[in-house]
Each structure stands twice: as structure tokens, then as C-alpha cells.
Design an enzyme around this catalytic site. Structure first.
Site, PDB file in Angstrom:
ATOM      1  CG  ASN A   1      36.795  33.445  67.962  1.00 40.30           C
ATOM      2  OD1 ASN A   1      37.459  32.936  67.061  1.00 40.30           O
ATOM      3  ND2 ASN A   1      37.249  34.464  68.692  1.00 40.30           N
TER       4      ASN A   1
ATOM      5  CG  HIS B   1      36.979  39.204  67.026  1.00 43.39           C
ATOM      6  ND1 HIS B   1      37.490  39.660  68.224  1.00 43.39           N
ATOM      7  CD2 HIS B   1      36.203  38.140  67.329  1.00 43.39           C
ATOM      8  CE1 HIS B   1      37.056  38.886  69.213  1.00 43.39           C
ATOM      9  NE2 HIS B   1      36.271  37.952  68.692  1.00 43.39           N
TER      10      HIS B   1
ATOM     11  N   GLY C   1      36.505  29.099  70.597  1.00 40.61           N
ATOM     12  CA  GLY C   1      37.081  30.130  71.456  1.00 40.61           C
ATOM     13  C   GLY C   1      36.144  31.281  71.750  1.00 40.61           C
ATOM     14  CD  GLN C   2      30.184  32.647  70.583  1.00 42.04           C
ATOM     15  OE1 GLN C   2      29.989  31.555  70.040  1.00 42.04           O
ATOM     16  NE2 GLN C   2      29.287  33.631  70.583  1.00 42.04           N
TER      17      GLN C   2
ATOM     18  CG  ASP D   1      38.235  43.104  72.008  1.00 42.18           C
ATOM     19  OD1 ASP D   1      37.624  42.163  71.483  1.00 42.18           O
ATOM     20  OD2 ASP D   1      38.756  43.036  73.143  1.00 42.18           O
ATOM     21  CB  ILE D   2      37.526  45.792  76.756  1.00 48.62           C
ATOM     22  CG1 ILE D   2      37.759  46.719  77.936  1.00 48.62           C
ATOM     23  CG2 ILE D   2      37.645  44.329  77.152  1.00 48.62           C
ATOM     24  CD1 ILE D   2      36.686  46.632  79.014  1.00 48.62           C
TER      25      ILE D   2
ATOM     26  CG  HIS E   1      31.594  38.864  68.998  1.00 45.47           C
ATOM     27  ND1 HIS E   1      30.901  37.990  69.816  1.00 45.47           N
ATOM     28  CD2 HIS E   1      32.903  38.567  69.182  1.00 45.47           C
ATOM     29  CE1 HIS E   1      31.762  37.218  70.466  1.00 45.47           C
ATOM     30  NE2 HIS E   1      32.992  37.535  70.077  1.00 45.47           N
TER      31      HIS E   1
END
Ligand code: AMP
Ligand code: ZN
Length: 112
Positions: A85, A100, A91-92, A29-30, A98
Site C-alpha cells: 500500500n 504484506h 491505504g498506507q 501483522d498485529i 512494507h
């Protein structure tokens, strides 16, 4: 298709790859929220869990099997959290399904 994760899978947007097979791609994750924060995505563009259909059941399971494998590889023996999410209330923010994988610190409950 104007999907950032499809572009990451295709390699047109760079990512720090953690795993890849014929069905899935995983990358860092960035904006990490834990010492280990990886995203595991299906190569097929599924916008969200709400839009997955019966034919996606196997890949949904496989995403979690990959999460387990990556947790082992990242030495998360004390535990970890997997999160999907879904939609605005979930909260997507990226409309490509995906999982997490978060670990390396104590998680709290309930999430915000
Ligand atoms: P979500 O809010 O559940 O949709 O999660 C989307 C995640 O994608 C967030 O944690 C972002 O930090 C992450 N993200 C967005 N763009 C990128 C990118 N180019 N590379 C890696 N992670 C990204
Ligand atoms: Zn996509």
C-alpha cells in the site's frame, strides 16, 4: 526516529519475528486479515514505495524473495497475495515501506 517499524526492527517494540537478515525483517501483522499475514520490511527506513530511489532497487527485489521464502515455509502452496500500500489513496497507514504477505484463504479481486 518516531517510526513504529523502525522500533520493531530495533527491538524496542515487541513483534512476532518470522525472518531476519542483514537487509530485511519480517513479523506477524498485529491485526491479521488472513490466516497467514506477515509484514516484510527493509531495515533501512524507506517511507513508501513512492520514496524509494534507484539505490533501493535491490532491496525491493529482496523483499519479494523473502516473501516467496516465507510463503513456502507457511505452506501456502495454493497461492498467496503480496501487497504494498502506498500513500493515502493506497491505504498506507505506517510510513515505513512494507510488503504484506497474505495467505491461507481465498483472496478476492478487486480489493476494496
Ligand atoms: P498499511 O496499512 O499497508 O500501512 O499496513 C500497516 C500494517 O501494520 C497494518 O496491517 C497493521 O495491522 C500493522 N501494524 C501496525 N502496528 C503494528 C505492530 N505494532 N505490530 C505488527 N503489525 C502492526
Ligand atoms: Zn521506519
Amino acid at each position: 526516529m518516531d517510526c513504529i517499524f523502525c522500533k520493531i526492527i530495533a527491538g524496542t517494540i515487541p513483534s512476532a519475528k518470522a525472518y531476519e537478515d542483514d537487509q530485511t525483517y519480517a513479523f506477524a501483522d498485529i491485526d491479521p486479515k488472513a490466516p497467514v499475514h506477515l509484514l516484510i520490511v527493509p531495515k533501512k527506513h524507506i517511507p513508501s514505495l513512492a520514496e524509494a530511489d534507484a539505490g533501493d532497487t535491490a532491496v525491493l527485489g529482496h523483499l519479494h524473495a523473502v516473501a516467496r521464502k516465507l510463503a513456502t515455509e507457511h505452506n501456502l502452496s495454493a497461492g498467496y497475495r503480496t501487497v504494498i500500500n502506498t500513500g493515502p489513496d493506497g491505504g498506507q497507514t505506517v510510513s515505513h515501506l512494507h510488503v504484506h504477505l497474505l495467505g491461507g484463504r481465498q483472496m478476492h479481486w478487486p480489493p476494496g
